[in-house]
Design a protein around this motif. Structure first.
Motif, mmCIF file in Angstrom:
data_model
loop_
_atom_site.group_PDB
_atom_site.id
_atom_site.type_symbol
_atom_site.label_atom_id
_atom_site.label_comp_id
_atom_site.label_asym_id
_atom_site.label_seq_id
_atom_site.Cartn_x
_atom_site.Cartn_y
_atom_site.Cartn_z
ATOM 1 N N ARG A 269 31.912 36.504 -10.636
ATOM 2 C CA ARG A 269 31.876 35.793 -9.361
ATOM 3 C C ARG A 269 32.102 34.318 -9.645
ATOM 4 O O ARG A 269 31.481 33.746 -10.550
ATOM 5 C CB ARG A 269 30.542 35.994 -8.649
ATOM 6 C CG ARG A 269 30.464 35.276 -7.298
ATOM 7 C CD ARG A 269 29.326 35.763 -6.465
ATOM 8 N NE ARG A 269 29.195 34.987 -5.231
ATOM 9 C CZ ARG A 269 28.388 35.286 -4.225
ATOM 10 N NH1 ARG A 269 27.635 36.387 -4.302
ATOM 11 N NH2 ARG A 269 28.310 34.530 -3.155
ATOM 12 N N ARG A 287 34.839 34.283 -4.795
ATOM 13 C CA ARG A 287 35.403 35.615 -4.946
ATOM 14 C C ARG A 287 34.663 36.372 -6.055
ATOM 15 O O ARG A 287 34.376 35.824 -7.117
ATOM 16 C CB ARG A 287 36.890 35.472 -5.282
ATOM 17 C CG ARG A 287 37.680 36.736 -5.560
ATOM 18 C CD ARG A 287 37.742 37.009 -7.064
ATOM 19 N NE ARG A 287 37.975 35.829 -7.849
ATOM 20 C CZ ARG A 287 39.190 35.408 -8.218
ATOM 21 N NH1 ARG A 287 40.243 36.067 -7.859
ATOM 22 N NH2 ARG A 287 39.310 34.342 -8.990
ATOM 23 N N PHE A 289 34.462 40.177 -8.258
ATOM 24 C CA PHE A 289 34.973 41.507 -8.584
ATOM 25 C C PHE A 289 33.883 42.252 -9.334
ATOM 26 O O PHE A 289 33.366 41.773 -10.343
ATOM 27 C CB PHE A 289 36.222 41.426 -9.458
ATOM 28 C CG PHE A 289 36.721 42.787 -9.896
ATOM 29 C CD1 PHE A 289 37.394 43.609 -9.014
ATOM 30 C CD2 PHE A 289 36.484 43.246 -11.188
ATOM 31 C CE1 PHE A 289 37.835 44.869 -9.402
ATOM 32 C CE2 PHE A 289 36.917 44.498 -11.587
ATOM 33 C CZ PHE A 289 37.601 45.314 -10.691
ATOM 34 N N PHE A 297 36.617 43.919 -4.396
ATOM 35 C CA PHE A 297 36.435 42.472 -4.321
ATOM 36 C C PHE A 297 35.503 42.134 -3.159
ATOM 37 O O PHE A 297 35.466 42.834 -2.138
ATOM 38 C CB PHE A 297 37.784 41.778 -4.098
ATOM 39 C CG PHE A 297 38.737 41.911 -5.242
ATOM 40 C CD1 PHE A 297 38.652 41.076 -6.348
ATOM 41 C CD2 PHE A 297 39.722 42.896 -5.229
ATOM 42 C CE1 PHE A 297 39.525 41.205 -7.407
ATOM 43 C CE2 PHE A 297 40.611 43.033 -6.288
ATOM 44 C CZ PHE A 297 40.508 42.194 -7.375
ATOM 45 N N SER A 299 34.456 38.589 -0.893
ATOM 46 C CA SER A 299 34.831 37.190 -0.650
ATOM 47 C C SER A 299 33.850 36.553 0.319
ATOM 48 O O SER A 299 33.362 37.212 1.243
ATOM 49 C CB SER A 299 36.253 37.113 -0.075
ATOM 50 O OG SER A 299 37.194 37.694 -0.955
ATOM 51 N N ASN A 340 42.209 40.609 -3.024
ATOM 52 C CA ASN A 340 41.667 39.590 -3.925
ATOM 53 C C ASN A 340 42.053 38.213 -3.395
ATOM 54 O O ASN A 340 43.062 37.635 -3.805
ATOM 55 C CB ASN A 340 42.222 39.824 -5.333
ATOM 56 C CG ASN A 340 41.787 38.770 -6.323
ATOM 57 O OD1 ASN A 340 40.826 38.040 -6.083
ATOM 58 N ND2 ASN A 340 42.492 38.662 -7.439
ATOM 59 N N SER A 361 45.979 36.485 -0.623
ATOM 60 C CA SER A 361 45.432 37.319 -1.695
ATOM 61 C C SER A 361 46.431 37.464 -2.837
ATOM 62 O O SER A 361 47.647 37.386 -2.644
ATOM 63 C CB SER A 361 45.055 38.705 -1.162
ATOM 64 O OG SER A 361 46.221 39.434 -0.819
#
Length: 378
Positions: A269, A287, A289, A297, A299, A340, A361
């Protein structure tokens, strides 16, 4: 006689400013020559003697230093409008910046390439109605562009490159590298592939912000499930279009905790972009993952509040217990998506007075290739 002739020429320039495009300005006190071969003004910086070439001419030159003022505390609201799939351009877009109304430039995070985009939206709702890619251009010497910001005073594109890291200014018409930003020494401690992910320039062209994606070596550990981490928000200012950018403060920003587990050895992060608003308010895009049932993902967009925060410009480590980070207020969250979102920028004013905010993204590794629009309201 020569002095009289010079004043006559300068007077003609001043009287004929209306023939220049709207973005052109007249800067009389630092003009040293005009190059007819490429229609560029050549300025000599008073502090270093270096020459800067620009198509800008400006009579409104401020001589006072730009002092940081904490934004007035206005609270903003983000109204999500929706996201659309984009087709026909590069998949690996990592940054976006608005040049005018529907014209944007986006950056690919491989090869130092940027591409022009025409993004049309409904003026009432902010809904994206079209996305068309135009010309592509290589930014000289760039390798891994993660942040991109349009400079309204010099008509350049500034790019933050994770390789280095480096922030450099490039001519819009051909990508030629013209200027480099002098970065604080702390950024030499960036972790691999987690350095300068973000870049934004205020609409008046006098303020720039950047930030490292994840904690620097020596500033503490990365974010985890039970702990946050700290990164450095760095501010730069200049007096006018030919003055160099100078550091003007640095603050610790708390990156949130992880909400998922590791997938194939990866969980992260961090800060993926910034957006400074006309009143100086700063927005941060985080963001993440991670794995939670499936890899995905997450956000979030936050509004930053600086009141009471410690300026950490001279701090070698953010582990110092007396450091007070900035505060943040969450404006939007998107959990469990395959998009993403890496880039964020302010767009045009909509019919109700709100501002368009766009996210782009990165479509690498089969992630979604999307554009997301919001209405930003006070």
């Amino acid at each position: 006689m020569k002095k009289q002739l010079l004043w006559i020429i300068l007077g003609i320039l001043l009287l004929s400013t209306t023939v220049f495009a709207a973005e052109d300005r007249v800067l009389l006190n630092n003009v040293c020559s005009y190059d007819r071969s490429d229609h560029m003004f050549v300025y000599r910086l008073t502090d270093s003697g270096a020459e800067v070439r620009s198509n800008i001419v400006d009579t409104m030159v401020t001589t006072q230093p730009v002092i940081f003022q904490v934004p007035s505390g206005v609270s903003y609201t983000l109204v999500p409008v929706g996201n659309v799939s984009r087709e026909g351009g590069p998949s690996d877009l990592s940054a976006i910046t608005c040049v005018s109304n529907d014209t944007y430039w986006a950056a690919s995070d491989s090869g130092g390439v940027v591409c022009e985009m025409k993004v049309t939206v409904d003026d009432r709702s902010g809904k994206i109605t079209g996305c068309r890619f135009g010309r592509m251009m290589k930014l000289e010497d760039c390798k891994d562009i993660e942040g991109l910001a349009f400079d309204p005073l010099t008509y350049m594109l500034w790019a933050s490159d994770e390789v280095g890291p480096v922030i450099s200014g490039h001519r819009l018409k051909d990508g030629r590298r013209l200027l480099d930003l002098s970065l604080p020494d702390c950024y030499s401690r960036c972790r691999a592939n987690l350095s300068l992910e973000s870049l934004t320039i205020r609409e008046d062209g006098l303020e720039m912000w950047t930030c490292n994606e994840a904690a620097l070596e020596g500033d503490g550990a990365l974010s985890a499930k039970k702990s946050t981490s700290l990164v450095r928000l760095s501010r730069f200012v200049r007096k006018d279009c030919v003055s160099p950018w100078r550091p003007a403060g640095q603050w610790a920003y708390p990156v949130g905790r992880l909400h998922g587990g590791t997938f194939r050895g990866v969980q992260l992060r961090g800060v993926s972009d910034l957006c400074v608003l006309p009143d100086g308010t700063l927005l941060v895009l985080e963001r993440e993952f991670s794995w939670n049932v499936i890899p995905c993902f997450r956000s979030r967009i936050y509004q930053v509040r600086f009141s009471g925060a410690t300026d950490v410009t001279k701090r070698k480590s953010l582990k110092d217990p007396d450091i007070i980070p900035v505060c943040r207020r969450r404006l939007w969250v998107d959990d469990g998506t395959f998009a993403n979102y890496e880039g964020m920028c302010l767009g045009k004013t909509l019919s109700d007075g709100s501002r368009l905010l766009l996210l782009v993204s990165d479509g690498d590794d089969n992630a979604g290739e999307r554009l997301y629009s919001f209405r930003l309201q006070k």
